[in-house]
Design a protein around this motif. Structure first.
Motif, PDB file in Angstrom:
ATOM      1  N   UNK A  70       3.312   6.137  -1.550  1.00 45.67           N
ATOM      2  CA  UNK A  70       2.914   4.808  -1.992  1.00 45.67           C
ATOM      3  C   UNK A  70       2.654   4.781  -3.503  1.00 45.67           C
ATOM      4  N   UNK A  71       2.046   5.842  -4.018  1.00 43.33           N
ATOM      5  CA  UNK A  71       1.810   5.908  -5.460  1.00 43.33           C
ATOM      6  C   UNK A  71       3.111   5.872  -6.239  1.00 43.33           C
ATOM      7  N   UNK A  72       4.114   6.599  -5.758  1.00 43.44           N
ATOM      8  CA  UNK A  72       5.424   6.586  -6.428  1.00 43.44           C
ATOM      9  C   UNK A  72       6.007   5.173  -6.395  1.00 43.44           C
ATOM     10  N   UNK A  73       5.888   4.510  -5.259  1.00 40.01           N
ATOM     11  CA  UNK A  73       6.388   3.139  -5.148  1.00 40.01           C
ATOM     12  C   UNK A  73       5.674   2.196  -6.093  1.00 40.01           C
ATOM     13  N   UNK A  74       4.349   2.355  -6.226  1.00 37.26           N
ATOM     14  CA  UNK A  74       3.593   1.495  -7.141  1.00 37.26           C
ATOM     15  C   UNK A  74       4.068   1.682  -8.587  1.00 37.26           C
ATOM     16  N   UNK A  75       4.287   2.923  -8.996  1.00 37.95           N
ATOM     17  CA  UNK A  75       4.675   3.184 -10.374  1.00 37.95           C
ATOM     18  C   UNK A  75       6.082   2.652 -10.657  1.00 37.95           C
ATOM     19  N   UNK A  76       7.005   2.888  -9.738  1.00 38.10           N
ATOM     20  CA  UNK A  76       8.353   2.344  -9.940  1.00 38.10           C
ATOM     21  C   UNK A  76       8.298   0.824  -9.974  1.00 38.10           C
ATOM     22  N   UNK A  77       7.523   0.228  -9.082  1.00 41.85           N
ATOM     23  CA  UNK A  77       7.375  -1.224  -9.090  1.00 41.85           C
ATOM     24  C   UNK A  77       6.757  -1.731 -10.375  1.00 41.85           C
ATOM     25  N   UNK A  78       5.782  -0.985 -10.895  1.00 37.66           N
ATOM     26  CA  UNK A  78       5.136  -1.358 -12.156  1.00 37.66           C
ATOM     27  C   UNK A  78       6.134  -1.319 -13.307  1.00 37.66           C
ATOM     28  N   UNK A  79       6.957  -0.265 -13.350  1.00 36.59           N
ATOM     29  CA  UNK A  79       7.952  -0.155 -14.407  1.00 36.59           C
ATOM     30  C   UNK A  79       9.016  -1.219 -14.306  1.00 36.59           C
ATOM     31  N   UNK A  80       9.471  -1.516 -13.090  1.00 34.30           N
ATOM     32  CA  UNK A  80      10.477  -2.558 -12.914  1.00 34.30           C
ATOM     33  C   UNK A  80       9.922  -3.927 -13.305  1.00 34.30           C
ATOM     34  N   UNK A  81       8.629  -4.136 -13.090  1.00 36.70           N
ATOM     35  CA  UNK A  81       8.013  -5.398 -13.499  1.00 36.70           C
ATOM     36  C   UNK A  81       8.054  -5.537 -15.023  1.00 36.70           C
ATOM     37  N   UNK A  82       7.809  -4.449 -15.740  1.00 32.26           N
ATOM     38  CA  UNK A  82       7.931  -4.484 -17.202  1.00 32.26           C
ATOM     39  C   UNK A  82       9.351  -4.905 -17.596  1.00 32.26           C
ATOM     40  N   UNK A  83      10.332  -4.416 -16.872  1.00 28.79           N
ATOM     41  CA  UNK A  83      11.734  -4.727 -17.160  1.00 28.79           C
ATOM     42  C   UNK A  83      12.139  -6.109 -16.679  1.00 28.79           C
ATOM     43  N   UNK A  84      11.269  -6.766 -15.889  1.00 31.17           N
ATOM     44  CA  UNK A  84      11.646  -8.056 -15.325  1.00 31.17           C
ATOM     45  C   UNK A  84      12.644  -7.923 -14.199  1.00 31.17           C
ATOM     46  N   UNK A  85      12.623  -6.783 -13.511  1.00 30.79           N
ATOM     47  CA  UNK A  85      13.555  -6.489 -12.422  1.00 30.79           C
ATOM     48  C   UNK A  85      12.793  -6.515 -11.098  1.00 30.79           C
ATOM     49  N   UNK A  86      13.365  -7.130 -10.095  1.00 28.77           N
ATOM     50  CA  UNK A  86      12.721  -7.211  -8.783  1.00 28.77           C
ATOM     51  C   UNK A  86      12.952  -5.920  -8.006  1.00 28.77           C
ATOM     52  N   UNK A  87      11.888  -5.205  -7.597  1.00 27.87           N
ATOM     53  CA  UNK A  87      12.068  -3.980  -6.794  1.00 27.87           C
ATOM     54  C   UNK A  87      12.652  -4.333  -5.426  1.00 27.87           C
ATOM     55  N   UNK A  88      13.603  -3.540  -4.972  1.00 24.99           N
ATOM     56  CA  UNK A  88      14.205  -3.820  -3.661  1.00 24.99           C
ATOM     57  C   UNK A  88      13.411  -3.111  -2.567  1.00 24.99           C
ATOM     58  N   UNK A  89      13.339  -3.741  -1.420  1.00 21.63           N
ATOM     59  CA  UNK A  89      12.611  -3.190  -0.279  1.00 21.63           C
ATOM     60  C   UNK A  89      13.492  -2.259   0.551  1.00 21.63           C
ATOM     61  N   UNK A  90      14.787  -2.522   0.555  1.00 25.34           N
ATOM     62  CA  UNK A  90      15.724  -1.665   1.270  1.00 25.34           C
ATOM     63  C   UNK A  90      17.098  -1.810   0.635  1.00 25.34           C
ATOM     64  N   UNK A  91      17.891  -0.745   0.721  1.00 24.00           N
ATOM     65  CA  UNK A  91      19.227  -0.745   0.143  1.00 24.00           C
ATOM     66  C   UNK A  91      20.234  -1.191   1.196  1.00 24.00           C
ATOM     67  N   UNK A  92      21.172  -1.996   0.741  1.00 19.39           N
ATOM     68  CA  UNK A  92      22.216  -2.472   1.658  1.00 19.39           C
ATOM     69  C   UNK A  92      23.573  -2.042   1.123  1.00 19.39           C
TER      70      UNK A  92
END
Length: 580
Positions: free
Chosen positions: A558-580
């Motif tokens: 979960x910590x890894x997910x939070x950090x990646x989500x935090x970084x993507x937010x800086x970039x203005x990119x929406x984190x994906x919940x699952x890959x298709x």
């Protein structure tokens, strides 16, 4: 907590103790002291240059400072070992418990982890895109838009009060040419055969839409009127229509400005006159002649008396003219007034993101800001090199609608805003960049956009699967993190703990691309650890029969997910919940 900033504080406290004991002089500047991860993880967790940067002022050999400093640092409960390396660098080994506590910080903060008060609420104006409203945005504008927007987001995360601004260049000769070009398309919409667009005007087919819109509204009203009547109508209508299109494209890209400032409004308000008077008051305006540029004399060179600004006094190569031969203000004069206006609005710190073709303009604008603010304002200019759009190893054909370039809209339609934003940030802004459409959309480790997003999606997948298996995934910040003892787990925790430092460092340097490198490194470490779990069942995240260890490992995920989500937010990119 930024653990590296924390240890700078601990190092400074130990140095002050050495001063109190008479081991160091009382007057020393600690501002150049750093604490950072060593290049080689085998050397420890934190390296500091304290002894090296203080040696000269203290009149001591670096090792003569480093050794007693290390002895004091070893008394810190969080320091388990240390060594003096080379001429006087200090490497520290930090307790695993300290790093586990940083993971707990992350779990409590969520994607707000890494937020800091480094900026202390200082106002910063970030001006970017600022394309002339003479046509649609192209891919080079896209790069400036993404760099500027990510930098603004990064500064806000680091505690600055940020205003995002677009400067509309709606005054001067280029918009008069836009009006003339629009008039031709207006006549064409009414049935006239206009032939080839004259050189110097805008040939893009996008102006057909503008001309047709005016024809629909006004009919033949302007056909027989003199240019003095129709030019402002054509110009203003085209500017409004093209700016609406620009704003739509920026909105699709996820870029939303706080302020749009009109150059014409700046001029009409008398701001240029006020800036001129301010420079005159400082004795920085004079009448004189300029030498011709070195090399061949341009055909349009005029050896005449000019109104000049003493920009050389502030680091520029030559003094700069503020008035044209017809007595009107130069573009530079307007830009001085615009930056003075920003300063008067409370922005002592200004950042401009420009295209590479404005590189020769940097020194004069920085000199102007230094002068007009009497040294109280500071301008940082970030130049974005050109972008080539590639597909299957070949340059993408030019846009038919635009006439000469690939538009932002073309690129957004091809790959989507998230891919555009992240990909544009995988290179430093002043490095040339080939945007490979195929590479940006392929699913492989070589595509950092996909690889980082896959890292986030994998964290969500692990947590979903654990929940489906009946594992409680709420309240993971209270999980027994002391159960995390594998070397790979601890390495991931240390990477997570680097995130606040990455935010502060990237914000200080005004370099958002650093975040892309860090996110890729974190994602790669996570993917590698996940693969180890497939090969070694004892390292899997869900451990049958051991609920506490399972929750501890899920907390790490979960910590890894939070950090990646935090970084993507800086970039203005929406984190994906699952890959298709």
């Amino acid at each position: 907590m930024n653990p590296y900033r924390h240890f700078i504080g601990e190092i400074e406290a130990a140095l002050r103790a050495m001063q109190a004991a008479g081991e160091l002089p009382s007057e020393l500047d600690f501002s150049a002291i750093t604490a950072e991860p060593p290049r080689d993880a085998a050397h420890g967790d934190i390296a500091t240059n304290a002894a090296m940067v203080l040696a000269k002022a203290a009149r001591k050999k670096p090792r003569d400072i480093a050794e007693p400093l290390l002895a004091r640092l070893k008394a810190n409960a969080d320091v388990v070992d240390g060594a003096v390396a080379g001429p006087g660098f200090i490497n520290l080994k930090i307790a695993d418990s300290f790093w586990r506590d940083r993971l707990r910080d992350c779990l409590k903060a969520g994607i707000a982890y890494g937020d800091s008060q480094m900026g202390q609420g200082a106002k910063v104006n970030v001006e970017y895109v600022s394309a002339n409203p003479t046509g649609p945005l192209h891919v080079a504008h896209a790069r400036g838009a993404v760099v500027g927007d990510a930098l603004a987001n990064l500064l806000a995360k680091a505690g600055y009060a940020v205003t995002k601004e677009y400067y509309i260049n709606d005054a001067g000769a280029q918009v008069d040419k836009l009006g003339q070009s629009t008039f031709l398309r207006y006549k064409e919409a009414l049935g006239d055969v206009i032939g080839d667009i004259p050189e110097g005007l805008y040939p893009g087919e996008y102006l057909k839409e503008v001309g047709a819109a005016i024809a629909k509204r006004d009919g033949a009203r302007w056909i027989d009127k003199p240019q003095s009547d129709w030019l402002p109508v054509m110009r203003d209508f085209a500017i409004d229509m093209l700016m609406a299109e620009i704003k739509t494209d920026l909105d699709t890209l996820g870029v939303r400005m706080d302020v749009y400032t009109s150059e014409r409004a700046i001029v009409d308000s008398g701001a240029v006159d006020r800036a001129f008077q301010e420079l005159s008051r400082q004795g920085l305006i004079y009448t004189g002649r300029l030498d011709p540029p070195k090399g061949q004399k341009p055909d349009d060179w005029e050896d005449r008396e000019q109104t000049l600004f003493r920009s050389t006094k502030f680091g520029d190569d030559v003094d700069r003219p503020l008035k044209k031969s017809d007595g009107s203000w130069t573009y530079f004069a307007n830009d001085i007034a615009y930056h003075f206006d920003k300063f008067r609005r409370g922005f002592a710190d200004m950042i401009d993101v420009w295209g590479a073709d404005h590189g020769g303009y940097v020194k004069r604008q920085k000199s102007a800001v230094a002068a007009i603010t009497e040294g109280k304002g500071e301008l940082d200019v970030k130049l974005c090199q050109l972008v080539r759009v590639m597909k299957n190893g070949e340059m993408v054909r030019m846009s038919k609608r635009a006439g000469t370039f690939v538009t932002l809209r073309d690129l957004l339609d091809e790959v989507g805003p998230d891919v555009v934003r992240f990909t544009m940030l995988t290179r430093k802004n002043d490095a040339s960049f080939d945007f490979d459409v195929a590479k940006a959309t392929e699913q492989s480790r070589d595509n950092p956009v996909w690889y980082v997003q896959y890292g986030h999606a994998r964290t969500r997948s692990v947590l979903r699967q654990a929940a489906a298996a009946g594992v409680a995934i709420d309240g993971l910040d209270s999980a027994p993190l002391d159960r995390l003892g594998d070397a790979g787990e601890l390495a991931l925790i240390r990477l997570i703990a680097q995130w606040p430092r990455q935010v502060d460092a990237a914000a200080t340097a005004h370099e958002p691309h650093r975040i892309a490198f860090y996110l890729y490194e974190l994602a790669a470490a996570f993917h590698a650890h996940w693969t180890r779990g497939r090969e070694e069942p004892g390292l899997r995240f869900v451990v049958e029969g051991d609920a506490e260890l399972t929750r501890a490992r899920l907390a790490l995920v979960q910590g890894i997910g939070f950090v990646i989500g935090s970084g993507l937010k800086v970039f203005g990119v929406t984190p994906v919940e699952e890959m298709r």
